[in-house]
Enzyme design. Sequence first.
Site: not given
Length: 455
Positions: A50, A179, A438
């Site tokens: 990552k 993956y 939001h």
Amino acid sequence: MKNYDAIFIGAGQSGPFLAARMAGKGMKVALIERKYLGGTCVNAGCMPTKTLVASARAAHVARRGADYGVKITGGIDVDMKIVRKRAETVIMDARNGLIGWFDGMETADIVYGQAQFTGPKTVSVNGETLTAPQVFLNVGARPVIPDFPGLKDIDYLTSTSIIYLDTLPRHLAVIGGSYIGLEFAQMYRRFGAKVTIVERGPKLASREDEDISDAIEDILRAEGIAVHTNADGIAFAKRGDGVDVSTGAGRPVIGASHVLIATGRRPNTDDLGLDAAGVATDKRGYITVDDRLMTNVEGIFALGDCNGRGAFTHTSYNDFEIAAANLLDGGDRRVSSRIPAYALYIDPPLGRAGITEKEARFSGKKIMISTRPMSRVGRANERGETQGFMKIIADAETKQILGAAILGIEGDEAIHGIIDAMNAGTTYPALQWSVPIHPTISELIPTVLGDLKTV
């Protein structure tokens, strides 16, 4: 013979944490590791990969700067030596942190070496015999190396060795469209390499529903990655300073400079002397365990990747939580209570929870399904990253959410709203009336739930 309260073989993402819990209670424990503390995640998996994904994304965003009104003069250079150094730093920081942590435990011994059973509760390592009433196996898994014609005659990379590559391949051929292979394929394309994925099956990420597999392929092809599926005759031959990769009769031959073998993983259980302990495995070598993670031998447990009950850091850590709750806290936790969830870290990522549409239809339940494209999400539009879609599957009778997939920007984070609801047993009508913030990715979840229709 050295006597302990518990012996741990392998130092992945289960064993060390359980060993620490036991040591904290004053129990004498031995943690045996043949190589490095931290297992795959720390040393060759999540953390370094990552980190590499983050470097690749930085290059990708820099190239897209003009789309956002940010002009970068000159080309974008990727220094692979710095990229590698970042990954190595993350590995060493985590590994050294574990070493320092265990050094501070008075009743815990770390033993470096190859452990083998000599009996049900006795283990030999470095010429010494250790014994304990409880033994925990946390030995992980390693890349599978298939018997492809010509593979033994070439130099190839695995998901472990490619982390240490500090040069940019001219053309990387990724063998395997699942993956691990997909993450490295996109990563190296963004670093600047030409990339081709070769997959034996008809679809990439074959565990997923076809619509998700197709969308993943579209995302990768849009970045210039070539994809060859149904490759039923994979073979290799050296040619000059490169490798010819055959993909089947009448199919194209790929001229690659580097080959990554990403065709799955196998458990590290073949050199533990399990027969001497009477521990059973399945035909693939995974140690068979019950719902509380105990093997067929009383007092011997298998945790993490080697038990075949999960192939992720979070499932391995949850194995620790289950074992600790049951053995130390008087709990009654079971593997079967775990809701499967995981992510695919291409960009945008895929977050998955529960079962797929295919599995839901096969179950015979009356189901409801709803999908929405990420182009309907405000944040995705604001970020200029609208690839992918959301999909939710529910039981029409019980109103329980059965599964979900979010393939899109921040999908690996937004999926946790679904995971939490499923763990809490929240019905979809109740979750539909939540008021999300939001602008976020998660704000579309109530809308998707409101569109659920019986199929």
